[in-house]
Motif scaffolding. Structure first.
Motif, PDB file in Angstrom:
ATOM      1  N   ALA A  19       0.836  -1.200   0.000  1.00  0.00           N
ATOM      2  CA  ALA A  19       0.000   0.000   0.000  1.00  0.00           C
ATOM      3  C   ALA A  19       0.865   1.241   0.000  1.00  0.00           C
ATOM      4  CB  ALA A  19      -0.915  -0.005   1.229  1.00  0.00           C
ATOM      5  N   PRO A  20       0.392   2.337  -0.620  1.00  0.00           N
ATOM      6  CA  PRO A  20       1.183   3.546  -0.701  1.00  0.00           C
ATOM      7  C   PRO A  20       1.384   4.163   0.670  1.00  0.00           C
ATOM      8  CG  PRO A  20      -1.059   3.971  -1.409  1.00  0.00           C
ATOM      9  CD  PRO A  20      -0.927   2.486  -1.228  1.00  0.00           C
ATOM     10  N   PRO A  21       2.448   4.920   0.863  1.00  0.00           N
ATOM     11  CA  PRO A  21       2.687   5.557   2.150  1.00  0.00           C
ATOM     12  C   PRO A  21       1.619   6.579   2.465  1.00  0.00           C
ATOM     13  CG  PRO A  21       4.181   6.416   0.477  1.00  0.00           C
ATOM     14  CD  PRO A  21       3.484   5.243  -0.128  1.00  0.00           C
ATOM     15  N   ALA A  22       1.508   6.938   3.741  1.00  0.00           N
ATOM     16  CA  ALA A  22       0.471   7.879   4.173  1.00  0.00           C
ATOM     17  C   ALA A  22       0.596   9.216   3.479  1.00  0.00           C
ATOM     18  CB  ALA A  22       0.552   8.057   5.690  1.00  0.00           C
ATOM     19  N   THR A  23       1.805   9.572   3.047  1.00  0.00           N
ATOM     20  CA  THR A  23       1.990  10.870   2.394  1.00  0.00           C
ATOM     21  C   THR A  23       1.225  10.963   1.087  1.00  0.00           C
ATOM     22  OG1 THR A  23       4.020  10.013   1.401  1.00  0.00           O
ATOM     23  CG2 THR A  23       4.243  11.306   3.414  1.00  0.00           C
ATOM     24  N   ALA A  24       0.854   9.809   0.496  1.00  0.00           N
ATOM     25  CA  ALA A  24       0.106   9.844  -0.762  1.00  0.00           C
ATOM     26  C   ALA A  24      -1.231  10.531  -0.589  1.00  0.00           C
ATOM     27  CB  ALA A  24      -0.096   8.426  -1.299  1.00  0.00           C
ATOM     28  N   ALA A  25      -1.818  10.414   0.603  1.00  0.00           N
ATOM     29  CA  ALA A  25      -3.129  10.997   0.853  1.00  0.00           C
ATOM     30  C   ALA A  25      -3.045  12.449   1.320  1.00  0.00           C
ATOM     31  CB  ALA A  25      -3.886  10.172   1.887  1.00  0.00           C
ATOM     32  N   THR A  26      -1.834  12.964   1.496  1.00  0.00           N
ATOM     33  CA  THR A  26      -1.688  14.346   1.950  1.00  0.00           C
ATOM     34  C   THR A  26      -0.953  15.220   0.951  1.00  0.00           C
ATOM     35  OG1 THR A  26       0.338  13.760   3.151  1.00  0.00           O
ATOM     36  CG2 THR A  26      -1.747  13.668   4.372  1.00  0.00           C
ATOM     37  N   ALA A  27      -0.427  14.641  -0.120  1.00  0.00           N
ATOM     38  CA  ALA A  27       0.269  15.420  -1.136  1.00  0.00           C
ATOM     39  C   ALA A  27      -0.717  16.325  -1.866  1.00  0.00           C
ATOM     40  CB  ALA A  27       0.968  14.484  -2.122  1.00  0.00           C
ATOM     41  N   THR A  28      -0.206  17.396  -2.448  1.00  0.00           N
ATOM     42  CA  THR A  28      -1.057  18.373  -3.118  1.00  0.00           C
ATOM     43  C   THR A  28      -1.603  17.807  -4.429  1.00  0.00           C
ATOM     44  OG1 THR A  28       0.237  20.177  -2.177  1.00  0.00           O
ATOM     45  CG2 THR A  28      -1.131  20.697  -4.087  1.00  0.00           C
ATOM     46  N   PRO A  29      -2.911  17.903  -4.670  1.00  0.00           N
ATOM     47  CA  PRO A  29      -3.465  17.448  -5.943  1.00  0.00           C
ATOM     48  C   PRO A  29      -3.055  18.384  -7.066  1.00  0.00           C
ATOM     49  CG  PRO A  29      -5.162  18.498  -4.628  1.00  0.00           C
ATOM     50  CD  PRO A  29      -3.952  18.401  -3.757  1.00  0.00           C
ATOM     51  N   PRO A  30      -3.034  17.912  -8.303  1.00  0.00           N
ATOM     52  CA  PRO A  30      -2.592  18.748  -9.418  1.00  0.00           C
ATOM     53  C   PRO A  30      -3.688  19.708  -9.870  1.00  0.00           C
ATOM     54  CG  PRO A  30      -3.260  16.617 -10.236  1.00  0.00           C
ATOM     55  CD  PRO A  30      -3.341  16.536  -8.727  1.00  0.00           C
ATOM     56  N   ALA A  31      -3.275  20.772 -10.537  1.00  0.00           N
ATOM     57  CA  ALA A  31      -4.233  21.647 -11.209  1.00  0.00           C
ATOM     58  C   ALA A  31      -4.785  20.932 -12.435  1.00  0.00           C
ATOM     59  CB  ALA A  31      -3.545  22.948 -11.615  1.00  0.00           C
ATOM     60  N   GLY A  32      -6.008  21.269 -12.804  1.00  0.00           N
ATOM     61  CA  GLY A  32      -6.577  20.666 -14.000  1.00  0.00           C
ATOM     62  C   GLY A  32      -8.081  20.654 -13.979  1.00  0.00           C
ATOM     63  N   ALA A  33      -8.650  19.829 -14.856  1.00  0.00           N
ATOM     64  CA  ALA A  33     -10.103  19.701 -14.976  1.00  0.00           C
ATOM     65  C   ALA A  33     -10.592  18.605 -14.047  1.00  0.00           C
ATOM     66  CB  ALA A  33     -10.479  19.379 -16.416  1.00  0.00           C
ATOM     67  N   TYR A  34     -11.624  18.922 -13.267  1.00  0.00           N
ATOM     68  CA  TYR A  34     -12.210  17.981 -12.326  1.00  0.00           C
ATOM     69  C   TYR A  34     -13.707  17.842 -12.606  1.00  0.00           C
ATOM     70  CZ  TYR A  34      -8.015  18.008  -9.389  1.00  0.00           C
ATOM     71  OH  TYR A  34      -6.734  17.854  -8.903  1.00  0.00           O
ATOM     72  N   ARG A  35     -14.230  16.657 -12.261  1.00  0.00           N
ATOM     73  CA  ARG A  35     -15.663  16.406 -12.433  1.00  0.00           C
ATOM     74  C   ARG A  35     -16.216  15.818 -11.148  1.00  0.00           C
ATOM     75  NH1 ARG A  35     -18.475  14.971 -17.996  1.00  0.00           N
ATOM     76  NH2 ARG A  35     -20.630  15.192 -17.317  1.00  0.00           N
ATOM     77  N   ILE A  36     -17.441  16.173 -10.832  1.00  0.00           N
ATOM     78  CA  ILE A  36     -18.012  15.744  -9.561  1.00  0.00           C
ATOM     79  C   ILE A  36     -18.125  14.226  -9.495  1.00  0.00           C
ATOM     80  CG2 ILE A  36     -20.465  15.760 -10.213  1.00  0.00           C
ATOM     81  CD1 ILE A  36     -20.911  17.290  -7.520  1.00  0.00           C
ATOM     82  N   ASP A  37     -17.814  13.679  -8.330  1.00  0.00           N
ATOM     83  CA  ASP A  37     -18.000  12.258  -8.047  1.00  0.00           C
ATOM     84  C   ASP A  37     -19.399  12.114  -7.456  1.00  0.00           C
ATOM     85  OD1 ASP A  37     -18.091   9.706  -7.085  1.00  0.00           O
ATOM     86  OD2 ASP A  37     -16.296   9.864  -5.830  1.00  0.00           O
ATOM     87  N   LYS A  38     -20.344  11.670  -8.261  1.00  0.00           N
ATOM     88  CA  LYS A  38     -21.747  11.650  -7.850  1.00  0.00           C
ATOM     89  C   LYS A  38     -22.010  10.711  -6.681  1.00  0.00           C
ATOM     90  CE  LYS A  38     -23.192  12.771 -12.561  1.00  0.00           C
ATOM     91  NZ  LYS A  38     -23.982  12.348 -13.734  1.00  0.00           N
ATOM     92  N   SER A  39     -21.120   9.749  -6.461  1.00  0.00           N
ATOM     93  CA  SER A  39     -21.312   8.837  -5.336  1.00  0.00           C
ATOM     94  C   SER A  39     -20.858   9.445  -4.017  1.00  0.00           C
ATOM     95  CB  SER A  39     -20.562   7.522  -5.584  1.00  0.00           C
ATOM     96  OG  SER A  39     -19.163   7.743  -5.640  1.00  0.00           O
ATOM     97  N   HIS A  40     -20.226  10.614  -4.079  1.00  0.00           N
ATOM     98  CA  HIS A  40     -19.779  11.303  -2.869  1.00  0.00           C
ATOM     99  C   HIS A  40     -20.166  12.776  -2.943  1.00  0.00           C
ATOM    100  CE1 HIS A  40     -17.020   7.773  -2.996  1.00  0.00           C
ATOM    101  NE2 HIS A  40     -17.265   7.779  -1.688  1.00  0.00           N
ATOM    102  N   ALA A  41     -21.438  13.023  -3.201  1.00  0.00           N
ATOM    103  CA  ALA A  41     -21.927  14.400  -3.313  1.00  0.00           C
ATOM    104  C   ALA A  41     -23.389  14.457  -2.882  1.00  0.00           C
ATOM    105  CB  ALA A  41     -21.788  14.904  -4.743  1.00  0.00           C
ATOM    106  N   SER A  42     -23.772  15.581  -2.297  1.00  0.00           N
ATOM    107  CA  SER A  42     -25.162  15.774  -1.907  1.00  0.00           C
ATOM    108  C   SER A  42     -25.537  17.240  -2.066  1.00  0.00           C
ATOM    109  CB  SER A  42     -25.400  15.328  -0.463  1.00  0.00           C
ATOM    110  OG  SER A  42     -24.612  16.090   0.444  1.00  0.00           O
ATOM    111  N   LEU A  43     -26.814  17.462  -2.406  1.00  0.00           N
ATOM    112  CA  LEU A  43     -27.354  18.818  -2.584  1.00  0.00           C
ATOM    113  C   LEU A  43     -28.669  18.885  -1.813  1.00  0.00           C
ATOM    114  CD1 LEU A  43     -27.571  21.604  -3.802  1.00  0.00           C
ATOM    115  CD2 LEU A  43     -28.254  20.571  -5.971  1.00  0.00           C
ATOM    116  N   LEU A  44     -28.632  19.499  -0.627  1.00  0.00           N
ATOM    117  CA  LEU A  44     -29.779  19.553   0.266  1.00  0.00           C
ATOM    118  C   LEU A  44     -30.406  20.941   0.267  1.00  0.00           C
ATOM    119  CD1 LEU A  44     -28.403  17.665   3.407  1.00  0.00           C
ATOM    120  CD2 LEU A  44     -29.591  16.715   1.422  1.00  0.00           C
ATOM    121  N   LEU A  45     -31.737  20.964   0.372  1.00  0.00           N
ATOM    122  CA  LEU A  45     -32.494  22.205   0.485  1.00  0.00           C
ATOM    123  C   LEU A  45     -33.289  22.180   1.781  1.00  0.00           C
ATOM    124  CD1 LEU A  45     -34.026  22.296  -3.118  1.00  0.00           C
ATOM    125  CD2 LEU A  45     -31.834  23.211  -2.396  1.00  0.00           C
TER     126      LEU A  45
END
Length: 219
Positions: A19-45
């Protein structure tokens, strides 16, 4: 949840010493195009119901794209599209859902999409900011400002989640009457009806560029 299943779904995976070292989960993500992960998103009213309770509902079908650079958050651009008919009202009588989705309010048949487009972002803290943009709702376009927090992210984890991942929390509010939906708004000085002010809460993760040489995997 999908990510957790991918990481811990089998005993052999949980016991994987590569398994990757713990630093993999804390390193800075790259700039670029991102799209919403619908399985981890909510829109409440949330809206007042006769002053007796704050009724909570949600949209279940939406999409969003984000141009994002964690080192230059104000340069980000967001476009979110919501399917109007996807408003969910758990256990509500059909008469109520017909009114909310019908011509008296959302009129989903005539206005099938709700769209938010960001215009500018102003930092209010190290990871907090205001997103100013325009909301297209019910055939009306008006300004809307969301307060948001960047919750962090990572560039990906080999063999587990090979795409960059970032997360945000956001909040805003608007008056539905400003968008031509005044049906049922309580008369001045009363609470008998459904409130004018709509409170919006958003939780969202986005996935982005893949790690170099990483095979694409479902999230």
């Amino acid at each position: 949840m999908v990510l957790l299943l991918g990481m811990y779904g089998t005993a052999s995976r949980a016991a994987d010493t590569s398994a990757p070292p713990a630093t993999a989960a804390t390193a800075t993500p790259p700039a670029g195009a991102y799209r919403i992960d619908k399985s981890h998103a909510s829109l409440l009213l949330r809206v007042s119901h006769m002053g007796f309770s704050t009724y909570t509902t949600r949209f279940s079908r939406f999409d969003a794209t984000l141009s994002f650079d964690p080192t230059n958050i104000p340069a980000s651009k967001l476009v979110a599209i919501i399917e109007t008919a996807s408003l969910e009202m758990d256990a509500a009588p059909k008469m109520c859902t017909d009114i909310v989705r019908g011509p008296q309010l959302l009129d989903a048949a005539k206005f099938p999409k709700i769209v938010f487009r960001s215009d500018s972002i102003r930092m209010t803290g190290d990871k907090t900011f205001e997103i100013s943009g325009k909301l297209d709702l019910h055939g009306v376009t008006r300004p809307l400002t969301l307060t948001a927090t960047y919750n962090g992210g990572y560039p990906g984890m080999p063999n587990m989640d090979p795409h960059a991942r970032i997360g945000f929390s956001a909040h805003g509010s608007f008056k539905r009457s400003d968008f031509g939906m005044g049906f049922g708004v309580p008369a001045p000085g009363t609470t008998m009806g459904v409130g004018d002010l709509i409170d919006v809460t958003i939780e969202a993760e986005f996935t982005g560029p893949a790690l170099p040489n990483a095979a694409a995997k479902p999230h």
